[in-house]
Design an enzyme around this catalytic site. Structure first.
Site, mmCIF file in Angstrom:
data_model
loop_
_atom_site.group_PDB
_atom_site.id
_atom_site.type_symbol
_atom_site.label_atom_id
_atom_site.label_comp_id
_atom_site.label_asym_id
_atom_site.label_seq_id
_atom_site.Cartn_x
_atom_site.Cartn_y
_atom_site.Cartn_z
ATOM 1 C CG HIS A 122 -3.904 15.438 -24.265
ATOM 2 N ND1 HIS A 122 -5.128 15.401 -23.633
ATOM 3 C CD2 HIS A 122 -4.098 14.877 -25.473
ATOM 4 C CE1 HIS A 122 -6.020 14.844 -24.438
ATOM 5 N NE2 HIS A 122 -5.418 14.517 -25.557
ATOM 6 C CB CYS A 123 -3.940 14.002 -18.574
ATOM 7 S SG CYS A 123 -3.244 15.400 -17.667
ATOM 8 N NE ARG A 124 -9.951 16.857 -15.221
ATOM 9 C CZ ARG A 124 -9.646 17.958 -14.529
ATOM 10 N NH1 ARG A 124 -9.906 19.135 -15.012
ATOM 11 N NH2 ARG A 124 -9.059 17.855 -13.350
ATOM 12 N N GLY B 152 -3.358 18.438 -17.256
ATOM 13 C CA GLY B 152 -1.904 18.518 -17.300
ATOM 14 C C GLY B 152 -1.227 17.971 -16.055
ATOM 15 C CB ILE C 295 -8.212 17.927 -23.265
ATOM 16 C CG1 ILE C 295 -9.096 18.181 -24.493
ATOM 17 C CG2 ILE C 295 -9.013 17.574 -22.029
ATOM 18 C CD1 ILE C 295 -9.887 16.979 -24.962
#
Length: 104
Positions: A60-62, A64, A90
């Protein structure tokens, strides 16, 4: 091998069952984190994450977007046949009502 998208709720279920959750954001981006997520910044090639064979890995990142754009790099970073990209990152996790905590 390819990475498949996964919803936050489905990802949370997999994490409860032992999946490895990996945060590819840079340390300075991590004001909020998902408990138990391992840090493997994309700037390092997301290297250093180990998962036993058969154990799912969820990146995951901020939002997607970064995981989608770098899916090939992420797939090559781990020795797993079961790789997912968290839809919405997230931000999506939080929007689904799942818990976050203060970052590193």
């Amino acid at each position: 091998m390819t990475a498949r998208p996964i919803t936050p709720k489905d990802a949370a279920r997999l994490v409860e069952q032992g999946a490895v959750l990996v945060d590819i954001r840079e340390p300075e981006e991590c004001a909020l984190v998902i408990a138990g997520a391992r840090s493997a910044p994309l700037s390092t090639g997301a290297r250093g994450v180990e998962a036993e064979p058969g154990r799912p890995v969820i990146f995951h990142c901020r939002s997607g977007a970064r995981t989608r754009m770098n899916a090939g790099t992420l797939v090559g970073a781990v020795a797993s046949d079961d790789i997912y990209l968290l839809e919405g990152g997230i931000d999506g996790w939080r929007a689904a009502g799942l818990p976050v905590q203060p970052g590193r």
